[in-house]
Design a protein around this motif. Structure first.
Motif, short mmCIF file in Angstrom:
data_model
loop_
_atom_site.label_atom_id
_atom_site.label_comp_id
_atom_site.label_asym_id
_atom_site.label_seq_id
_atom_site.Cartn_x
_atom_site.Cartn_y
_atom_site.Cartn_z
N PHE A 143 0.81 -1.14 -0.19
CA PHE A 143 -0.08 0.15 0.06
C PHE A 143 0.83 1.35 -0.18
CE2 PHE A 143 -4.22 -1.85 1.05
CZ PHE A 143 -3.60 -3.14 1.43
N GLN A 150 0.81 5.70 0.92
CA GLN A 150 0.23 7.01 1.30
C GLN A 150 0.95 8.08 0.92
OE1 GLN A 150 -0.90 6.73 5.50
NE2 GLN A 150 -2.45 8.23 5.17
N LYS A 204 -3.01 12.49 1.74
CA LYS A 204 -3.82 11.63 0.83
C LYS A 204 -4.07 10.16 1.65
CE LYS A 204 -3.09 12.96 -3.75
NZ LYS A 204 -2.89 12.60 -5.05
N GLU A 205 -5.08 9.63 1.39
CA GLU A 205 -5.44 8.49 2.24
C GLU A 205 -4.35 7.35 1.66
OE1 GLU A 205 -10.39 9.09 3.43
OE2 GLU A 205 -9.49 7.38 1.93
N ARG A 206 -4.39 6.12 2.49
CA ARG A 206 -3.54 5.05 1.99
C ARG A 206 -4.30 4.25 0.87
NH1 ARG A 206 -0.84 1.94 6.74
NH2 ARG A 206 -2.89 1.21 7.47
N GLU A 207 -3.59 3.84 -0.03
CA GLU A 207 -4.37 3.36 -1.12
C GLU A 207 -3.42 1.75 -1.46
OE1 GLU A 207 -4.13 5.30 -4.88
OE2 GLU A 207 -2.03 5.74 -4.79
N PRO A 208 -4.35 0.94 -2.05
CA PRO A 208 -3.47 -0.37 -2.45
C PRO A 208 -2.80 -0.19 -3.34
CG PRO A 208 -5.94 -0.32 -3.01
CD PRO A 208 -5.90 0.79 -2.27
N SER A 218 -3.75 -2.78 -8.35
CA SER A 218 -4.68 -2.01 -8.58
C SER A 218 -4.68 -1.22 -9.91
CB SER A 218 -4.55 -0.96 -7.59
OG SER A 218 -4.51 -1.42 -6.29
N SER A 253 -4.97 1.24 -11.35
CA SER A 253 -4.00 2.32 -11.91
C SER A 253 -2.53 2.11 -11.68
CB SER A 253 -4.37 3.63 -11.11
OG SER A 253 -4.24 3.25 -9.77
N LYS A 254 -2.13 0.94 -11.32
CA LYS A 254 -0.73 0.34 -10.99
C LYS A 254 -0.20 -0.63 -11.84
CE LYS A 254 -1.04 2.97 -7.35
NZ LYS A 254 -2.54 3.20 -7.50
N GLU A 295 -7.86 -5.62 -1.54
CA GLU A 295 -7.51 -4.35 -1.37
C GLU A 295 -8.20 -3.56 -0.08
OE1 GLU A 295 -8.75 -2.09 -4.79
OE2 GLU A 295 -7.30 -2.95 -6.13
N GLU A 311 -7.85 -2.91 3.69
CA GLU A 311 -7.01 -2.98 4.64
C GLU A 311 -7.26 -3.63 5.83
OE1 GLU A 311 -5.49 1.58 3.45
OE2 GLU A 311 -5.60 1.05 5.67
#
Length: 121
Positions: free
Chosen positions: A36, A38, A42-46, A60, A62-63, A103, A105
């Motif tokens: 993940f 962060q 911003k918020e933490r994202e996978p 994810s 976008s990754k 995804e 948490e």
């Protein structure tokens, strides 16, 4: 259980990094490891996850493309390689341990302390 994330640093845009997540107290081949991140404010994202029992990987949406997750069960370590780094990749990257890839948490029981990636222009 301890997860030690490392490999972060300051890198120029366009460069690459390989992050490591070393585990102790658990055999990673029995679990899934997720990455993940962060970014500031911003918020933490996978980012990605690997199911170490069979090497199945997830990214994810976008990754996909610039991120590659892999595992070395003999070293009890999971890696995240990031290529073509952009300023938007600046973040603290965390690895975490779960029974399976997700995804969400909340499903991850153990978290590493994070490693900072800073991308400069």
């Amino acid at each position: 259980v301890q997860l030690q994330a490392s490999g972060g640093g300051l890198v120029q845009a366009g460069g690459s990094l390989r992050l490591s997540c070393a585990a102790s107290g658990r055999t990673l081949s029995d679990y899934a490891v997720g990455w993940f991140r962060q970014a500031p404010g911003k918020e933490r994202e996978p980012v990605s996850c690997i199911r170490n029992s069979d090497g199945t990987t997830y990214y994810s949406d976008s990754k996909k493309g610039r991120f590659t997750i892999s595992g070395n069960n003999a070293k009890n370590t999971v890696y995240l390689e990031i290529n073509s780094l952009t300023l938007e990749d600046t973040a603290t990257y965390f690895c975490a341990l779960a029974e399976g890839c997700t995804e969400a948490e909340d499903w991850y029981d153990y978290w590493g302390q994070g490693t900072q990636v800073t991308v400069s222009s």
